[in-house]
Design a protein around this motif. Structure first.
Motif, PDB file in Angstrom:
ATOM      1  N   TRP A 128     -29.397 -50.026  -8.799  1.00  0.00           N
ATOM      2  CA  TRP A 128     -29.971 -49.531  -7.538  1.00  0.00           C
ATOM      3  C   TRP A 128     -30.258 -48.053  -7.722  1.00  0.00           C
ATOM      4  O   TRP A 128     -29.479 -47.331  -8.328  1.00  0.00           O
ATOM      5  CB  TRP A 128     -28.996 -49.673  -6.396  1.00  0.00           C
ATOM      6  N   LEU A 129     -31.344 -47.595  -7.157  1.00  0.00           N
ATOM      7  CA  LEU A 129     -31.688 -46.178  -7.196  1.00  0.00           C
ATOM      8  C   LEU A 129     -31.785 -45.657  -5.772  1.00  0.00           C
ATOM      9  O   LEU A 129     -32.503 -46.229  -4.949  1.00  0.00           O
ATOM     10  CB  LEU A 129     -33.026 -45.969  -7.922  1.00  0.00           C
ATOM     11  N   HIS A 130     -31.051 -44.600  -5.475  1.00  0.00           N
ATOM     12  CA  HIS A 130     -31.137 -43.932  -4.177  1.00  0.00           C
ATOM     13  C   HIS A 130     -32.249 -42.893  -4.311  1.00  0.00           C
ATOM     14  O   HIS A 130     -32.060 -41.832  -4.922  1.00  0.00           O
ATOM     15  CB  HIS A 130     -29.796 -43.287  -3.815  1.00  0.00           C
ATOM     16  N   LEU A 131     -33.432 -43.214  -3.795  1.00  0.00           N
ATOM     17  CA  LEU A 131     -34.615 -42.380  -4.006  1.00  0.00           C
ATOM     18  C   LEU A 131     -34.457 -40.937  -3.541  1.00  0.00           C
ATOM     19  O   LEU A 131     -34.847 -40.024  -4.270  1.00  0.00           O
ATOM     20  CB  LEU A 131     -35.845 -43.025  -3.367  1.00  0.00           C
ATOM     21  N   PRO A 132     -33.893 -40.673  -2.360  1.00  0.00           N
ATOM     22  CA  PRO A 132     -33.804 -39.274  -1.931  1.00  0.00           C
ATOM     23  C   PRO A 132     -32.998 -38.379  -2.881  1.00  0.00           C
ATOM     24  O   PRO A 132     -33.334 -37.230  -3.096  1.00  0.00           O
ATOM     25  CB  PRO A 132     -33.132 -39.357  -0.555  1.00  0.00           C
ATOM     26  N   SER A 133     -31.927 -38.916  -3.463  1.00  0.00           N
ATOM     27  CA  SER A 133     -31.072 -38.094  -4.321  1.00  0.00           C
ATOM     28  C   SER A 133     -31.321 -38.321  -5.807  1.00  0.00           C
ATOM     29  O   SER A 133     -30.932 -37.505  -6.633  1.00  0.00           O
ATOM     30  CB  SER A 133     -29.603 -38.395  -4.037  1.00  0.00           C
ATOM     31  N   GLY A 134     -31.928 -39.453  -6.165  1.00  0.00           N
ATOM     32  CA  GLY A 134     -32.121 -39.782  -7.569  1.00  0.00           C
ATOM     33  C   GLY A 134     -30.893 -40.393  -8.220  1.00  0.00           C
ATOM     34  O   GLY A 134     -30.899 -40.672  -9.414  1.00  0.00           O
ATOM     35  N   ARG A 135     -29.828 -40.609  -7.440  1.00  0.00           N
ATOM     36  CA  ARG A 135     -28.605 -41.197  -8.001  1.00  0.00           C
ATOM     37  C   ARG A 135     -28.844 -42.670  -8.342  1.00  0.00           C
ATOM     38  O   ARG A 135     -29.513 -43.383  -7.612  1.00  0.00           O
ATOM     39  CB  ARG A 135     -27.441 -41.068  -7.031  1.00  0.00           C
ATOM     40  N   VAL A 136     -28.253 -43.078  -9.466  1.00  0.00           N
ATOM     41  CA  VAL A 136     -28.371 -44.454  -9.923  1.00  0.00           C
ATOM     42  C   VAL A 136     -27.026 -45.146  -9.741  1.00  0.00           C
ATOM     43  O   VAL A 136     -25.979 -44.604 -10.090  1.00  0.00           O
ATOM     44  CB  VAL A 136     -28.789 -44.504 -11.410  1.00  0.00           C
ATOM     45  N   PRO A 144     -22.636 -48.084  -4.758  1.00  0.00           N
ATOM     46  CA  PRO A 144     -22.698 -46.938  -3.836  1.00  0.00           C
ATOM     47  C   PRO A 144     -21.507 -46.988  -2.885  1.00  0.00           C
ATOM     48  O   PRO A 144     -21.046 -48.062  -2.496  1.00  0.00           O
ATOM     49  CB  PRO A 144     -24.024 -47.142  -3.103  1.00  0.00           C
ATOM     50  N   LYS A 145     -21.038 -45.799  -2.531  1.00  0.00           N
ATOM     51  CA  LYS A 145     -19.929 -45.717  -1.582  1.00  0.00           C
ATOM     52  C   LYS A 145     -20.522 -45.791  -0.168  1.00  0.00           C
ATOM     53  O   LYS A 145     -21.477 -45.098   0.140  1.00  0.00           O
ATOM     54  CB  LYS A 145     -19.156 -44.427  -1.764  1.00  0.00           C
TER      55      LYS A 145
END
Length: 147
Positions: A128-136, A144-145
């Protein structure tokens, strides 16, 4: 451990092979500067730089970013750290990019991550990619927490 001489290395492998994870460990252990082509690409797109807008246009059209554009991005960043040891992650990806890099500097080591296709497939389908932060994230081992 911090290296006493300038050390330049490249880490290679397909998406999902663990380049980012391994790079983080190498950077922490040896004090190298981490240059990730993906991170630089996302940061330039987000900041709407000239190169970022060019790259976004390519991506929006379903095209790969041309070698000369990604090379300009990486080489510009490399100039700012030319007296530092570094680890390149995600560059070069093509022969043209490798030739460009070779024309600018010498590389001390190349790390090639050889991961079975089935493992990569499993990792990428769980990513999964969190687009706003770029975290994978990975739903199997790094979810994800939720707060």
């Amino acid at each position: 451990m911090v290296l006493k001489r300038i050390f330049r290395t490249v880490i290679m492998g397909p998406p999902g092979s663990g380049k980012g994870t391994v790079s983080g460990r190498i950077v922490k252990r040896f004090g190298l500067t981490h240059l990730s082509s993906g991170d630089l690409l996302r940061a330039n797109i987000k900041a709407k730089t000239e190169l970022g807008l060019l790259m976004k246009s390519c991506i929006d059209q379903g095209q790969l970013v041309p070698d000369d554009i990604i090379s300009r991005l990486i080489l510009t960043e490399m100039r700012s750290i030319e007296q530092s040891s570094w680890l390149l992650d995600g560059y070069p990806r093509t022969l043209a990019q490798a030739e460009t890099l070779d024309g600018v500097c010498s590389v001390d080591r190349v790390i090639n991550l050889d991961v079975p296709f089935q493992t990569i497939k499993q990792r990428l389908t769980s990513r999964w990619l969190h687009l706003p932060s770029g975290r994978v994230y990975n739903i199997n081992f790094n979810p994800p927490k939720i707060s």
